[in-house]
Scaffold this motif. Sequence first.
Motif, PDB file in Angstrom:
ATOM      1  N   UNK A  42       0.833  -1.200   0.000  1.00 29.18           N
ATOM      2  CA  UNK A  42       0.000   0.000   0.000  1.00 29.18           C
ATOM      3  C   UNK A  42       0.872   1.256   0.000  1.00 29.18           C
ATOM      4  N   UNK A  43       0.572   2.173  -0.904  1.00 31.05           N
ATOM      5  CA  UNK A  43       1.381   3.379  -1.070  1.00 31.05           C
ATOM      6  C   UNK A  43       1.437   4.198   0.214  1.00 31.05           C
ATOM      7  N   UNK A  44       0.304   4.297   0.919  1.00 32.10           N
ATOM      8  CA  UNK A  44       0.263   5.108   2.136  1.00 32.10           C
ATOM      9  C   UNK A  44       1.203   4.566   3.206  1.00 32.10           C
ATOM     10  N   UNK A  45       1.281   3.225   3.299  1.00 37.22           N
ATOM     11  CA  UNK A  45       2.156   2.630   4.305  1.00 37.22           C
ATOM     12  C   UNK A  45       3.623   2.738   3.899  1.00 37.22           C
ATOM     13  N   UNK A  46       3.906   2.797   2.620  1.00 33.35           N
ATOM     14  CA  UNK A  46       5.283   3.011   2.170  1.00 33.35           C
ATOM     15  C   UNK A  46       5.732   4.424   2.516  1.00 33.35           C
ATOM     16  N   UNK A  47       4.824   5.378   2.395  1.00 31.33           N
ATOM     17  CA  UNK A  47       5.123   6.753   2.820  1.00 31.33           C
ATOM     18  C   UNK A  47       5.386   6.769   4.319  1.00 31.33           C
ATOM     19  N   UNK A  48       4.582   6.018   5.070  1.00 28.61           N
ATOM     20  CA  UNK A  48       4.764   5.923   6.518  1.00 28.61           C
ATOM     21  C   UNK A  48       6.129   5.343   6.859  1.00 28.61           C
ATOM     22  N   UNK A  49       6.570   4.332   6.095  1.00 28.99           N
ATOM     23  CA  UNK A  49       7.877   3.716   6.349  1.00 28.99           C
ATOM     24  C   UNK A  49       9.002   4.732   6.214  1.00 28.99           C
ATOM     25  N   UNK A  50       8.924   5.602   5.209  1.00 32.53           N
ATOM     26  CA  UNK A  50       9.943   6.642   5.033  1.00 32.53           C
ATOM     27  C   UNK A  50       9.977   7.588   6.227  1.00 32.53           C
ATOM     28  N   UNK A  51       8.803   7.966   6.718  1.00 30.50           N
ATOM     29  CA  UNK A  51       8.715   8.872   7.869  1.00 30.50           C
ATOM     30  C   UNK A  51       9.220   8.204   9.140  1.00 30.50           C
ATOM     31  N   UNK A  52       8.945   6.909   9.280  1.00 32.68           N
ATOM     32  CA  UNK A  52       9.414   6.168  10.459  1.00 32.68           C
ATOM     33  C   UNK A  52      10.936   6.054  10.455  1.00 32.68           C
ATOM     34  N   UNK A  53      11.515   5.828   9.281  1.00 32.26           N
ATOM     35  CA  UNK A  53      12.978   5.750   9.197  1.00 32.26           C
ATOM     36  C   UNK A  53      13.592   7.096   9.563  1.00 32.26           C
ATOM     37  N   UNK A  54      13.006   8.159   9.068  1.00 29.46           N
ATOM     38  CA  UNK A  54      13.496   9.495   9.412  1.00 29.46           C
ATOM     39  C   UNK A  54      13.402   9.730  10.919  1.00 29.46           C
ATOM     40  N   UNK A  55      12.282   9.311  11.523  1.00 25.80           N
ATOM     41  CA  UNK A  55      12.104   9.475  12.969  1.00 25.80           C
ATOM     42  C   UNK A  55      13.124   8.655  13.741  1.00 25.80           C
ATOM     43  N   UNK A  56      13.389   7.440  13.267  1.00 24.35           N
ATOM     44  CA  UNK A  56      14.359   6.571  13.934  1.00 24.35           C
ATOM     45  C   UNK A  56      15.745   7.195  13.925  1.00 24.35           C
ATOM     46  N   UNK A  57      16.161   7.734  12.785  1.00 25.81           N
ATOM     47  CA  UNK A  57      17.485   8.358  12.678  1.00 25.81           C
ATOM     48  C   UNK A  57      17.568   9.614  13.547  1.00 25.81           C
ATOM     49  N   UNK A  58      16.494  10.394  13.576  1.00 24.75           N
ATOM     50  CA  UNK A  58      16.477  11.616  14.391  1.00 24.75           C
ATOM     51  C   UNK A  58      16.532  11.318  15.882  1.00 24.75           C
ATOM     52  N   UNK A  59      16.030  10.148  16.288  1.00 24.20           N
ATOM     53  CA  UNK A  59      16.018   9.767  17.701  1.00 24.20           C
ATOM     54  C   UNK A  59      17.401   9.364  18.211  1.00 24.20           C
ATOM     55  N   UNK A  60      18.297   9.004  17.308  1.00 29.82           N
ATOM     56  CA  UNK A  60      19.615   8.522  17.725  1.00 29.82           C
ATOM     57  C   UNK A  60      20.404   9.614  18.427  1.00 29.82           C
ATOM     58  N   UNK A  61      21.106   9.223  19.477  1.00 25.31           N
ATOM     59  CA  UNK A  61      21.908  10.180  20.246  1.00 25.31           C
ATOM     60  C   UNK A  61      23.353   9.679  20.338  1.00 25.31           C
ATOM     61  N   UNK A  62      24.303  10.582  20.606  1.00 25.09           N
ATOM     62  CA  UNK A  62      25.710  10.173  20.729  1.00 25.09           C
ATOM     63  C   UNK A  62      25.913   9.080  21.784  1.00 25.09           C
TER      64      UNK A  62
END
Length: 248
Positions: A114-134
Motif C-alpha cells: 500500500x502506497x500510504x504505508x510506504x510513505x509511513x515507512x519513510x517517515x518512520x525511518x526518518x524518525x528513527x534516525x532523528x532519535x539517535x543520540x551520541x
Amino acid sequence: MDAITITQFYHYRESEGDSFGGHVHQGYEINIVLDGELEVTAGDNVFILSAGDMLILDCVEFHRNKVVNANGAEFISLHFSCDSPFFGLPRLYNLSASDLSLVYVLKEDALSEKKQRLVSANLLLEALILRLSPEQIAEEKPLSRNAEIYRSAVIVMKNNLSSSLTVSQIAKMCGVCATTLKNAFLECTGGGVMSYFTKIKLSAATEKLCSGMSVGEVSGSLGFSSPSYFCQWYKKSYGYPPKSAKYK
C-alpha cells in the motif's frame, strides 16, 4: 533533515556462515539485527552486530554481510536516499527498546504494497534516525584475527594508492604470509586481495576524475600500467568509461 526515501528493503532469516557477496551501491544502507549476530565488513572496518544494533553505511562504500551466530540471525537491510549528506559513517548504534518498537512498525509498513504505508515507512525511518543520540554509539567489539589482518591490509592499500604492490608485499607490510592475507580477505570480503586493491583505486579514481584530472593523470597517479588498462577496469566495474564519471 531532508526527506528520506527507502529504495530497497529486505528482511532476512539466515543460517550461520551465510554471506552476501561484497558490493558497492549509490545509496546509504542500514543493517539492523533483530536476533543473532552479523559481521559486516565496510571499507577498512569490520563490525560485529548483535541483537538491537544498527549500522549506518556510507554511499559508494564496499560492504559485505556474514552471519556468525551458531543459531543464525534475523536482520533488516535497507537502502535509502537523502537530499542531505551524512557524515562520520559508518557508525554503529545500540537501539533502545522504543527504537526497536519503531523498527518493527517500519518493517511492516516497508513490506506493505500500500502506497500510504510506504510513505509511513519513510517517515518512520526518518524518525528513527532523528532519535539517535551520541550516547547510543556502540563501542567496537573484539575482532577475529582475520578481521584485524584485513583492516591492517586495507590501511596499507589506502596509504599506497600510487604503488603497484603485490599480494606478497602487502602481506609483508602487515607482518603475515601471503596465504594468511588471502584467507583473511576471502573471509571478510568473499574475494581476493588484488581485486579489492583495484576497487579502492577505482573509488579514488572517481574522486580525482570529478576534480578535473585527466584520464592519463589519474591512471598514472594510481599506479595503473597504462591509461587503456585503467579505462578497461573502470568500465568493467562501473559500466561507463572514466570520461563519463563527472556526469554521473
